[in-house]
Design an enzyme around this catalytic site. Sequence first.
Site, PDB file in Angstrom:
ATOM      1  N   PRO A  26     132.986  67.450  89.513  1.00  0.00           N
ATOM      2  CA  PRO A  26     133.515  66.889  90.755  1.00  0.00           C
ATOM      3  C   PRO A  26     132.721  65.701  91.298  1.00  0.00           C
ATOM      4  O   PRO A  26     132.907  65.326  92.465  1.00  0.00           O
ATOM      5  CB  PRO A  26     133.426  68.079  91.712  1.00  0.00           C
ATOM      6  CG  PRO A  26     132.211  68.814  91.245  1.00  0.00           C
ATOM      7  CD  PRO A  26     132.186  68.659  89.743  1.00  0.00           C
ATOM      8  N   GLU A  27     131.861  65.104  90.490  1.00  0.00           N
ATOM      9  CA  GLU A  27     130.963  64.062  91.006  1.00  0.00           C
ATOM     10  C   GLU A  27     131.693  62.908  91.691  1.00  0.00           C
ATOM     11  O   GLU A  27     131.190  62.334  92.671  1.00  0.00           O
ATOM     12  CB  GLU A  27     130.088  63.512  89.863  1.00  0.00           C
ATOM     13  CG  GLU A  27     128.960  64.439  89.441  1.00  0.00           C
ATOM     14  CD  GLU A  27     129.350  65.424  88.361  1.00  0.00           C
ATOM     15  OE1 GLU A  27     128.453  65.922  87.653  1.00  0.00           O
ATOM     16  OE2 GLU A  27     130.565  65.719  88.226  1.00  0.00           O
TER      17      GLU A  27
END
Length: 255
Positions: free
Chosen positions: A131-132
């Site tokens: 999910p960066e």
Amino acid sequence: MNAELLSEIRGPVLWLTINRPERRNAISPAVLDGLHAGIDQAERDDTIRAVVLTGTGEQAFCAGADLQTGKSFAFDYAEPSQRLANLLRRARQATVPLVARVNGACMAGGMGLLAMCDLAVASERAVFGLPEVKVGVFPAQVLSVLQHLVPRRVLNELCLCGEPLDAQQALQAGLVNYVSADLDGKLDWLLGRLLDKSPTAVKRGLYTLKHIDAMPFEQSMAFTESQIGLLAMTEDAREGQLAFREKRKPEWTGR
């Protein structure tokens, strides 16, 4: 080892447990150092046949970087390498099998810990993701261990969209070997299949697998030719073939 990374030897298996449930077992310097030390310990101790990596509780295997600290990306740029990258390098050199027990959320840097392992079993509750992009960064070091593990289109979507996979999707993508409602039962079953085999064959086999990963075909073929010749000279190879002819269970020496 330390309060944030628990170490326990259970028979021939070293268990390394990330112990930060209040932070969903997020990565910290102490966790990375403890994992590195644990792999070193397993490599030194011939009685350790496998390493299990997991997280405390049922919520998370590892949620990745601890964003609550505000220092997750505050690197020392005077250093040419960083702790997570060095851990992934160390795992790459390991010849003791690393087995991930994915008990919950496996996110961001946690995906790197998963991917550095040789085998993986997941709970049906587990979720997986990179999910960066949702916090303005991008998965970096973990790509080096993920890029050959899952199909490129799957990896691209994980990185660019940042949305998670459930356990069954992760299984289909090749992130894990098995998904089970009985996580520990399946883990014990898998360890049983591993631990009754020749320690020498497993060790030299992992060495070979990891070395040929980036080799061109001819280089790989030449390397594997030499490796099978060397393996055939070991005590375990002679014992295994003799036991086969005599229709009995082998007595491995690990030599």
